[in-house]
Design an enzyme around this catalytic site. Structure first.
Site, PDB file in Angstrom:
ATOM      1  N   SER A  10      31.860   8.021  18.934  1.00 28.37           N
ATOM      2  CA  SER A  10      32.278   9.233  18.229  1.00 28.37           C
ATOM      3  C   SER A  10      33.187  10.056  19.140  1.00 28.37           C
ATOM      4  CB  SER A  10      31.067  10.070  17.829  1.00 28.37           C
ATOM      5  OG  SER A  10      30.434  10.602  18.988  1.00 28.37           O
ATOM      6  N   ARG A  32      27.385   1.329  15.398  1.00 30.45           N
ATOM      7  CA  ARG A  32      26.953   0.449  14.308  1.00 30.45           C
ATOM      8  C   ARG A  32      27.360  -0.992  14.558  1.00 30.45           C
ATOM      9  NH1 ARG A  32      27.998   3.772   8.653  1.00 30.45           N
ATOM     10  NH2 ARG A  32      26.478   5.436   9.038  1.00 30.45           N
ATOM     11  N   ASP A  51      17.510  -2.103  14.531  1.00 30.24           N
ATOM     12  CA  ASP A  51      16.832  -3.132  15.312  1.00 30.24           C
ATOM     13  C   ASP A  51      16.851  -2.649  16.762  1.00 30.24           C
ATOM     14  OD1 ASP A  51      15.829  -5.307  16.623  1.00 30.24           O
ATOM     15  OD2 ASP A  51      17.525  -6.629  16.190  1.00 30.24           O
ATOM     16  N   ASN A  67      23.112  11.337  21.248  1.00 31.11           N
ATOM     17  CA  ASN A  67      24.290  11.970  20.667  1.00 31.11           C
ATOM     18  C   ASN A  67      24.510  11.602  19.204  1.00 31.11           C
ATOM     19  OD1 ASN A  67      27.114  13.160  20.651  1.00 31.11           O
ATOM     20  ND2 ASN A  67      27.589  10.993  20.371  1.00 31.11           N
ATOM     21  N   TYR A 132      20.623  19.529   6.930  1.00 33.05           N
ATOM     22  CA  TYR A 132      21.161  19.234   8.267  1.00 33.05           C
ATOM     23  C   TYR A 132      20.569  20.198   9.296  1.00 33.05           C
ATOM     24  CZ  TYR A 132      24.490  19.134  12.151  1.00 33.05           C
ATOM     25  OH  TYR A 132      25.061  19.074  13.401  1.00 33.05           O
ATOM     26  N   LYS A 136      18.290  19.330  12.721  1.00 33.99           N
ATOM     27  CA  LYS A 136      18.608  19.759  14.084  1.00 33.99           C
ATOM     28  C   LYS A 136      17.537  20.714  14.629  1.00 33.99           C
ATOM     29  CE  LYS A 136      22.305  17.380  14.844  1.00 33.99           C
ATOM     30  NZ  LYS A 136      22.329  16.335  15.891  1.00 33.99           N
TER      31      LYS A 136
END
Length: 218
Positions: A10, A32, A51, A67, A132, A136
């Protein structure tokens, strides 16, 4: 010294990796899909069907940076189950289970954990983000409790809106900038420097530090 950074590809993850790389850390990251990563090695980890055995490759760990995260907007009652679950799967379940997996190594090295929370954990944020914000809020509460439970240096960074190409000129960018003391979005480098500081500093336990250009003051 070795660090695991989730969500390493990211915008913020890459900047965190760069800072740790400059300080001589060997870096593992998750994404991913396994992709090229100039700062170290990417381990494929999809939080929608995780996994966690891919992390078995890591035999030593001094710092964990949680993160990986998802930000979405939607009024309470209007979110689909899939949209809600996607936030919970990454922001809560993913963070918890990666931490659980890495904890024995971190205890062995007397290491540290830095969780990426959000100013929204302490502030209503931008509106339409209660799901959201709640996720957090978990991150910040978990941070404090885990530090007390383990005796490790576990802390959280709570950023405001971080500059990214997709946000330039948007209503969200204008809203954040106009409501902040410093009239601009946060820079990823500023967040990454704070992450590194918390990772290596002594004496700081269970804190959630807001870095948001003063947005939450106004």
């Amino acid at each position: 010294m070795k660090v695991l950074i989730t969500g390493a590809l990211s915008n913020l993850g890459l900047e965190i990796a760069r800072v740790f790389h400059e300080h001589g850390f060997k870096i593992y990251g998750t994404s991913r899909k396994e992709r090229a990563f100039e700062y170290g090695k990417i381990l494929p980890l999809d939080f929608s069907c995780p996994d966690y055995s891919v992390l078995d490759e890591i035999e030593e760990c001094d710092v964990l940076v949680n993160n990986a995260g998802i930000f979405t907007e939607g009024k309470t009652g209007s979110l689909s189950a899939e949209d809600f679950d996607s936030v919970i799967d990454v922001n809560i379940k993913g963070l918890y289970h990666v931490t659980e997996k890495m904890l024995p190594l971190l205890k062995k090295s007397n290491g540290s954990i830095v969780n990426i929370s959000s100013m929204n954990a302490m502030h209503p944020g931008f509106g339409l983000t209660s799901h959201y914000d709640g996720s957090k809020g978990f991150v910040s509460s978990f941070t404090k409790s885990l530090a007390s439970e383990t005796g490790l240096r576990v802390n959280a960074v709570c950023p405001g809106l971080i500059r990214a190409p997709r946000l330039e000129g948007t209503e969200l960018e204008k809203f954040f900038s106009s409501h902040s003391v410093r009239k601009q979005m946060m820079e990823a480098e500023e967040i990454a420097n704070l992450v590194y500081f918390l990772a290596v500093s002594q004496g700081i336990y269970g804190q959630s530090i807001i870095i948001d250009n003063g947005y939450s003051l106004l």
